[in-house]
Design an enzyme around this catalytic site. Structure first.
Site, PDB file in Angstrom:
ATOM      1  N   GLY A   1       0.805  -1.222   0.000  1.00 17.01           N
ATOM      2  CA  GLY A   1       0.000   0.000   0.000  1.00 17.01           C
ATOM      3  C   GLY A   1       0.834   1.265   0.000  1.00 17.01           C
TER       4      GLY A   1
ATOM      5  N   ARG B   1       3.637   6.258   1.956  1.00 15.06           N
ATOM      6  CA  ARG B   1       3.980   7.687   2.059  1.00 15.06           C
ATOM      7  C   ARG B   1       3.363   8.459   0.901  1.00 15.06           C
ATOM      8  NH1 ARG B   1      10.084   8.498  -0.232  1.00 15.06           N
ATOM      9  NH2 ARG B   1      10.092   6.821  -1.733  1.00 15.06           N
TER      10      ARG B   1
ATOM     11  N   LYS C   1       3.399  12.125  -3.270  1.00 10.85           N
ATOM     12  CA  LYS C   1       4.384  11.190  -2.718  1.00 10.85           C
ATOM     13  C   LYS C   1       5.247  11.969  -1.730  1.00 10.85           C
ATOM     14  CE  LYS C   1       7.702   7.951  -4.796  1.00 10.85           C
ATOM     15  NZ  LYS C   1       7.981   7.324  -6.106  1.00 10.85           N
TER      16      LYS C   1
ATOM     17  N   GLY D   1       7.331   7.911   6.100  1.00  7.52           N
ATOM     18  CA  GLY D   1       6.290   8.515   5.269  1.00  7.52           C
ATOM     19  C   GLY D   1       6.754   9.727   4.470  1.00  7.52           C
TER      20      GLY D   1
ATOM     21  N   ARG E   1       2.130  13.896  -8.476  1.00 13.55           N
ATOM     22  CA  ARG E   1       2.267  13.006  -9.633  1.00 13.55           C
ATOM     23  C   ARG E   1       0.924  12.851 -10.314  1.00 13.55           C
ATOM     24  NH1 ARG E   1       5.118   7.323  -8.545  1.00 13.55           N
ATOM     25  NH2 ARG E   1       3.222   6.701  -7.482  1.00 13.55           N
TER      26      ARG E   1
ATOM     27  N   ASP F   1       4.208  -4.428  -7.541  1.00 12.97           N
ATOM     28  CA  ASP F   1       3.499  -3.220  -7.106  1.00 12.97           C
ATOM     29  C   ASP F   1       3.978  -2.001  -7.885  1.00 12.97           C
ATOM     30  OD1 ASP F   1       5.744  -4.125  -5.362  1.00 12.97           O
ATOM     31  OD2 ASP F   1       5.656  -2.068  -4.665  1.00 12.97           O
ATOM     32  N   ASN F   2       5.013  -2.164  -8.681  1.00 17.31           N
ATOM     33  CA  ASN F   2       5.501  -1.058  -9.502  1.00 17.31           C
ATOM     34  C   ASN F   2       5.248  -1.313 -10.980  1.00 17.31           C
ATOM     35  OD1 ASN F   2       6.393   0.335  -7.250  1.00 17.31           O
ATOM     36  ND2 ASN F   2       8.467  -0.468  -7.363  1.00 17.31           N
TER      37      ASN F   2
ATOM     38  N   ASP G   1       7.030   4.837 -10.689  1.00 15.42           N
ATOM     39  CA  ASP G   1       7.942   4.734  -9.545  1.00 15.42           C
ATOM     40  C   ASP G   1       9.409   4.811  -9.938  1.00 15.42           C
ATOM     41  OD1 ASP G   1       6.293   5.030  -7.496  1.00 15.42           O
ATOM     42  OD2 ASP G   1       6.349   2.976  -6.770  1.00 15.42           O
TER      43      ASP G   1
END
Ligand code: AMP
Ligand code: MG
Length: 485
Positions: free
Chosen positions: A86, A89, A109, A122, A172, A252-253, A262
């Site tokens: 998840g 940050r 981010k 974070g 972003r 996850d990327n 990312d």
């Protein structure tokens, strides 16, 4: 000015979102704003520069009706499954409809700890957020699908890494933040609750947002799988052609949209070598330049696994369909790579077999001589125009390269076509590091100069000579990049 932020993700997929807000920023200061992108989004740049606009970009003053969330996702990190990653940050502020009618995420981010932060603080430092800004702009200018960077705001709060650094928040913009890891998470929830509802809703949402044609297919979810396989095969071929190394291709990327996402330990290769790795934590070279197509397919297999319950009620049938669909990756990737190499060599219309053999042999010679993967193709275009000396000077086995040159000339290369696809300027590692160090010290001049070079990568301009050359060999050989900074 009021910004209309939608919240379709939270509404459709509440299981994948935790409502959250950004940490306060003591002294938010705008460091860089992407005015072209702001215009694309229908946002007024002058307003974004105002104190209220900067607070939006730092996440500390969001529109009253917005619903910022941390998104939940799982992921395979370096091959190992982590069920709950998840946004540790990051926050999704909401969705905007851009001037072209496309829905795009506005995301932050470095905006503070969330329930997914685990041991992390974070936060993010100015350098790494500026790095994402510069490299994503370069990728966009190279025509490679990517998330975009709208701004970097310094928070006025220090961040502690090896040293104390100035903190920052990156804004972003992405087609969405749906990842393979989002599906892995939804598939896990489906298994735990014995209800595939959330997985189906996620797939429907992804189809609606990214691959709408799938909705009309006889098997929409299989069509989704194949659409993602195709966009990722195309994307990774584009990376390979420019020598981009993502550095942390965890599931996850990897996006469902086909955008690069990312920019952590990513970097551009200089001397051609498939084993090139820059990431400090990639000890085994899992995400080395030459491994990227294979890793993309591995990640897509995880995506297919997550989708299995939607493909067919019978597990064996679902698995065999998934395997069949995954089979298309190889050919798709290879044909994009081959066509891209023919274009780089200015022989797009040459007989494919001869041209493809030629490009393969070239890469072996480039590797043996440690030839720079970017400047080589521009020098080769000069050879097509009659001056072969600069490019010949790059090779140790000169007889071997001369033989290659003669065969290549025989295919009638077009130098103007070469210059249209081979960049002069990429964000070279030593230039990026130099610009980030200056930005960290409060001098944005070098970032702006570098942005100026990489935003028009194909046009050689006087005065930018130092942006063309690879770094000193000692620099490149020891250069390392880092995650989660
Ligand atoms: P990445 O590989 O950089 O995309 O990050 C992997 C995971 O680590 C994601 O869940 C991030 O949200 C999380 N993460 C990275 N850096 C931090 C940080 N400084 N604080 C909290 N979470 C982080
Ligand atoms: Mg990530």
């Amino acid at each position: 000015m009021t910004i209309a932020l939608r919240d379709t993700f939270v509404r459709d997929l509440p299981e994948l979102a935790v409502r959250w807000q950004a940490e306060d920023a003591p002294n938010p200061t705008l460091l860089v704003l992407n005015e072209t992108l702001a215009a694309e989004l229908g946002l007024d740049a002058a307003w974004l520069r105002s104190p209220e606009g900067v607070r939006l970009l730092a996440g500390t003053a969001v529109p009253a009706d917005a619903t910022p969330v941390a998104q939940a996702y799982a992921g395979h990190q370096f091959g190992g499954f982590v069920p709950r990653l998840g946004d540790g940050r990051a926050l999704l502020l909401g969705e905007l409809v851009d001037a072209a009618g496309q829905t795009r995420d506005l995301h932050l981010k470095g905006s503070g700890r969330t329930p997914f932060a685990r041991g992390g603080d974070g936060l993010a430092a100015v350098g790494p957020m500026m790095r994402e800004f510069v490299i994503s702009e370069a990728m966009h200018a190279l025509g490679i699908p990517t998330t975009r960077s709208l701004s970097v705001v310094a928070t006025g709060r220090p961040v502690y890494r090896e040293t104390e650094l100035p903190g920052a928040v990156l804004a972003r913009v992405a087609a969405s933040h749906l990842r393979v890891g989002s599906f892995e998470y939804a598939s896990l929830v489906a298994r735990q609750t014995k209800d595939i509802g959330v997985l189906r809703r996620l797939a429907d949402y992804a189809i609606g947002r990214h691959h709408p044609a799938c909705a009309d297919a006889s098997q929409p979810y299989r069509a989704l799988l194949e659409a993602v396989i195709d966009v990722q095969a195309d994307l990774v071929a584009r990376w390979m052609l420019v020598g981009f190394i993502h550095g942390v291709m965890n599931t996850d990327n990897m996006t469902i949209s086909g955008e690069t996402i990312d920019y952590g330990p990513c970097a551009f290769m200089e001397a051609f070598d498939p084993q090139t790795v820059f990431s400090s934590i990639d000890h085994g070279g899992r995400y080395a330049y030459g491994n990227q197509p294979g890793i993309a397919l591995w990640n897509l297999a995880r995506f297919a696994e997550a989708l299995l319950p939607l493909l067919d009620d019978d597990v064996d049938t679902a698995v065999s369909q998934a395997e069949q669909s995954l089979g298309r990756f190889r050919d798709r990737y290879q044909s994009r790579w081959n066509a891209g190499m023919r274009a780089k060599l200015g022989i797009a219309d040459a007989p494919a077999e001869a041209a493809d053999a030629l490009s393969q042999e070239l890469l072996v010679q480039m590797q043996n001589s440690g030839v720079d993967h970017t400047s080589f193709y521009r020098r080769l275009a000069e050879a097509a125009r009659g001056d072969a000396e600069p490019v010949r000077g790059e090779f140790i086995d000169l007889a071997g390269f001369d033989a290659w040159l003669a065969r290549w000339r025989g295919l009638g290369p077009d130098p103007a076509a070469m210059d249209a696809v081979n960049p002069v300027y990429i964000p070279r590692n030593h230039l990026v590091e130099e610009a980030l160090a200056a930005a960290t010290d409060g001098d944005l001049g070098p970032v702006e100069s570098l942005l100026d070079a990489v935003r028009a990568p194909y046009v050689q301009r006087p005065g930018l000579e130092r942006y063309e050359e690879p770094g000193r060999q000692e620099f490149s050989a020891t250069f390392r990049t880092f995650c989660g900074t």
